[in-house]
Design a protein around this motif. Sequence first.
Motif, PDB file in Angstrom:
ATOM      1  N   ILE A 137      16.608   8.294  11.924  1.00 46.08           N
ATOM      2  CA  ILE A 137      15.234   7.789  11.824  1.00 46.08           C
ATOM      3  C   ILE A 137      14.914   7.393  10.392  1.00 46.08           C
ATOM      4  O   ILE A 137      14.342   6.319  10.147  1.00 46.08           O
ATOM      5  CB  ILE A 137      14.234   8.839  12.359  1.00 46.08           C
ATOM      6  N   VAL A 138      15.288   8.237   9.426  1.00 49.14           N
ATOM      7  CA  VAL A 138      15.042   7.915   8.014  1.00 49.14           C
ATOM      8  C   VAL A 138      15.774   6.633   7.616  1.00 49.14           C
ATOM      9  O   VAL A 138      15.206   5.756   6.965  1.00 49.14           O
ATOM     10  CB  VAL A 138      15.460   9.099   7.104  1.00 49.14           C
ATOM     11  N   ILE A 139      17.021   6.514   8.032  1.00 49.98           N
ATOM     12  CA  ILE A 139      17.798   5.312   7.696  1.00 49.98           C
ATOM     13  C   ILE A 139      17.181   4.078   8.348  1.00 49.98           C
ATOM     14  O   ILE A 139      17.094   3.009   7.728  1.00 49.98           O
ATOM     15  CB  ILE A 139      19.275   5.502   8.085  1.00 49.98           C
ATOM     16  N   ALA A 140      16.733   4.217   9.590  1.00 51.03           N
ATOM     17  CA  ALA A 140      16.103   3.083  10.277  1.00 51.03           C
ATOM     18  C   ALA A 140      14.811   2.670   9.574  1.00 51.03           C
ATOM     19  O   ALA A 140      14.554   1.469   9.383  1.00 51.03           O
ATOM     20  CB  ALA A 140      15.828   3.438  11.737  1.00 51.03           C
ATOM     21  N   VAL A 141      14.013   3.654   9.162  1.00 47.87           N
ATOM     22  CA  VAL A 141      12.772   3.344   8.437  1.00 47.87           C
ATOM     23  C   VAL A 141      13.099   2.659   7.113  1.00 47.87           C
ATOM     24  O   VAL A 141      12.459   1.662   6.742  1.00 47.87           O
ATOM     25  CB  VAL A 141      11.932   4.627   8.218  1.00 47.87           C
ATOM     26  N   LEU A 142      14.096   3.166   6.409  1.00 53.09           N
ATOM     27  CA  LEU A 142      14.493   2.531   5.147  1.00 53.09           C
ATOM     28  C   LEU A 142      14.993   1.104   5.380  1.00 53.09           C
ATOM     29  O   LEU A 142      14.717   0.205   4.579  1.00 53.09           O
ATOM     30  CB  LEU A 142      15.565   3.360   4.444  1.00 53.09           C
ATOM     31  N   ALA A 143      15.721   0.903   6.457  1.00 48.46           N
ATOM     32  CA  ALA A 143      16.207  -0.442   6.768  1.00 48.46           C
ATOM     33  C   ALA A 143      15.039  -1.381   7.060  1.00 48.46           C
ATOM     34  O   ALA A 143      15.026  -2.533   6.588  1.00 48.46           O
ATOM     35  CB  ALA A 143      17.164  -0.398   7.956  1.00 48.46           C
ATOM     36  N   VAL A 144      14.049  -0.915   7.816  1.00 45.25           N
ATOM     37  CA  VAL A 144      12.872  -1.749   8.104  1.00 45.25           C
ATOM     38  C   VAL A 144      12.120  -2.067   6.818  1.00 45.25           C
ATOM     39  O   VAL A 144      11.718  -3.211   6.580  1.00 45.25           O
ATOM     40  CB  VAL A 144      11.951  -1.047   9.138  1.00 45.25           C
ATOM     41  N   ILE A 145      11.948  -1.055   5.970  1.00 41.77           N
ATOM     42  CA  ILE A 145      11.276  -1.290   4.679  1.00 41.77           C
ATOM     43  C   ILE A 145      12.070  -2.296   3.860  1.00 41.77           C
ATOM     44  O   ILE A 145      11.508  -3.201   3.243  1.00 41.77           O
ATOM     45  CB  ILE A 145      11.084   0.041   3.913  1.00 41.77           C
ATOM     46  N   GLY A 146      13.388  -2.140   3.847  1.00 44.15           N
ATOM     47  CA  GLY A 146      14.232  -3.081   3.113  1.00 44.15           C
ATOM     48  C   GLY A 146      14.105  -4.495   3.639  1.00 44.15           C
ATOM     49  O   GLY A 146      14.031  -5.461   2.867  1.00 44.15           O
ATOM     50  N   LEU A 147      14.063  -4.651   4.958  1.00 44.37           N
ATOM     51  CA  LEU A 147      13.902  -5.985   5.541  1.00 44.37           C
ATOM     52  C   LEU A 147      12.533  -6.573   5.197  1.00 44.37           C
ATOM     53  O   LEU A 147      12.413  -7.778   4.926  1.00 44.37           O
ATOM     54  CB  LEU A 147      14.098  -5.931   7.050  1.00 44.37           C
ATOM     55  N   ILE A 148      11.500  -5.733   5.180  1.00 47.17           N
ATOM     56  CA  ILE A 148      10.167  -6.203   4.786  1.00 47.17           C
ATOM     57  C   ILE A 148      10.175  -6.662   3.336  1.00 47.17           C
ATOM     58  O   ILE A 148       9.614  -7.712   2.999  1.00 47.17           O
ATOM     59  CB  ILE A 148       9.107  -5.108   5.027  1.00 47.17           C
ATOM     60  N   VAL A 149      10.841  -5.886   2.469  1.00 51.23           N
ATOM     61  CA  VAL A 149      10.933  -6.273   1.053  1.00 51.23           C
ATOM     62  C   VAL A 149      11.684  -7.589   0.906  1.00 51.23           C
ATOM     63  O   VAL A 149      11.252  -8.478   0.169  1.00 51.23           O
ATOM     64  CB  VAL A 149      11.611  -5.149   0.228  1.00 51.23           C
ATOM     65  N   LEU A 150      12.802  -7.739   1.615  1.00 47.03           N
ATOM     66  CA  LEU A 150      13.540  -9.003   1.561  1.00 47.03           C
ATOM     67  C   LEU A 150      12.691 -10.157   2.065  1.00 47.03           C
ATOM     68  O   LEU A 150      12.671 -11.236   1.458  1.00 47.03           O
ATOM     69  CB  LEU A 150      14.829  -8.903   2.387  1.00 47.03           C
ATOM     70  N   TRP A 151      11.983  -9.950   3.176  1.00 40.26           N
ATOM     71  CA  TRP A 151      11.106 -10.995   3.696  1.00 40.26           C
ATOM     72  C   TRP A 151      10.045 -11.353   2.664  1.00 40.26           C
ATOM     73  O   TRP A 151       9.764 -12.519   2.438  1.00 40.26           O
ATOM     74  CB  TRP A 151      10.432 -10.539   4.998  1.00 40.26           C
ATOM     75  N   PHE A 152       9.448 -10.334   2.030  1.00 39.10           N
ATOM     76  CA  PHE A 152       8.407 -10.595   1.039  1.00 39.10           C
ATOM     77  C   PHE A 152       8.948 -11.420  -0.121  1.00 39.10           C
ATOM     78  O   PHE A 152       8.295 -12.369  -0.572  1.00 39.10           O
ATOM     79  CB  PHE A 152       7.814  -9.284   0.515  1.00 39.10           C
ATOM     80  N   PHE A 153      10.139 -11.079  -0.618  1.00 39.38           N
ATOM     81  CA  PHE A 153      10.696 -11.839  -1.734  1.00 39.38           C
ATOM     82  C   PHE A 153      11.034 -13.265  -1.316  1.00 39.38           C
ATOM     83  O   PHE A 153      10.844 -14.202  -2.086  1.00 39.38           O
ATOM     84  CB  PHE A 153      11.916 -11.131  -2.320  1.00 39.38           C
ATOM     85  N   LYS A 154      11.515 -13.436  -0.112  1.00 40.87           N
ATOM     86  CA  LYS A 154      11.799 -14.785   0.379  1.00 40.87           C
ATOM     87  C   LYS A 154      10.510 -15.571   0.528  1.00 40.87           C
ATOM     88  O   LYS A 154      10.416 -16.729   0.123  1.00 40.87           O
ATOM     89  CB  LYS A 154      12.542 -14.715   1.720  1.00 40.87           C
ATOM     90  N   TRP A 155       9.497 -14.954   1.084  1.00 43.99           N
ATOM     91  CA  TRP A 155       8.199 -15.595   1.235  1.00 43.99           C
ATOM     92  C   TRP A 155       7.612 -15.924  -0.128  1.00 43.99           C
ATOM     93  O   TRP A 155       7.069 -17.011  -0.339  1.00 43.99           O
ATOM     94  CB  TRP A 155       7.263 -14.664   2.017  1.00 43.99           C
ATOM     95  N   SER A 156       7.703 -14.992  -1.072  1.00 45.88           N
ATOM     96  CA  SER A 156       7.186 -15.194  -2.425  1.00 45.88           C
ATOM     97  C   SER A 156       7.884 -16.368  -3.107  1.00 45.88           C
ATOM     98  O   SER A 156       7.237 -17.187  -3.770  1.00 45.88           O
ATOM     99  CB  SER A 156       7.382 -13.922  -3.245  1.00 45.88           C
ATOM    100  N   LYS A 157       9.204 -16.451  -2.923  1.00 48.85           N
ATOM    101  CA  LYS A 157       9.952 -17.559  -3.511  1.00 48.85           C
ATOM    102  C   LYS A 157       9.515 -18.884  -2.892  1.00 48.85           C
ATOM    103  O   LYS A 157       9.355 -19.883  -3.603  1.00 48.85           O
ATOM    104  CB  LYS A 157      11.450 -17.347  -3.309  1.00 48.85           C
ATOM    105  N   ALA A 158       9.299 -18.888  -1.580  1.00 46.05           N
ATOM    106  CA  ALA A 158       8.836 -20.106  -0.909  1.00 46.05           C
ATOM    107  C   ALA A 158       7.454 -20.496  -1.423  1.00 46.05           C
ATOM    108  O   ALA A 158       7.173 -21.692  -1.644  1.00 46.05           O
ATOM    109  CB  ALA A 158       8.807 -19.899   0.599  1.00 46.05           C
TER     110      ALA A 158
END
Length: 183
Positions: A137-158
């Motif tokens: 569960i902790v790893i899954a939550v960290l993975a979701v947070i990581g994907l959100i961070v990646l999405w945010f940086f991609k969105w920010s770059k766009a």
Amino acid sequence: MKKIKKIAIAAVSVIAVILVAVLVIINVAVSSFKTATPEEQMNLMLRVMPKSVVQTVGDEEIKIYRRENPDYNKDTDELANRLQFYFTDKDGKEVVVNGDALYEYNGEQQFSPSGTFMMKTIEKIGTISKTVTALIIVIAVLAVIGLIVLWFFKWSKAQDLEKEKKYAHKNANKGKKKKSKRK
């Protein structure tokens, strides 16, 4: 900002690799237990099973130990005979008991050594299972947070690129000097 983005992307990548590694390890462990022979399953169980347990009989607590049966022959004996259970009585003598049988101790309550050990083993497996579940569960939550961070940086770059295109004509004129008409 670029340094923070690089660090975040690296962190997310590390989390993703750890997540994949943990899932592969769990998958291999579960599949190897399912395909293991009874002898291999017994070896895995012995790794989890405690070396001794305390059994309360009346007002007294006795400590029951387990060990490999020195008389066990894996070619002719049943797997259930692989273990030997024993305890020390009041006189200090070692009493070897059959794991499947029920025994009276000092004329009081009966107990089953193998049953007692199995219950403790099941408790330990339950604890391990809860720990692994919490870890997943902790790893899954960290993975979701990581994907959100990646999405945010991609969105920010766009967004940065969009602003750059939108205001490119204003920025292009800022740095240029006007030509003088004097000669």
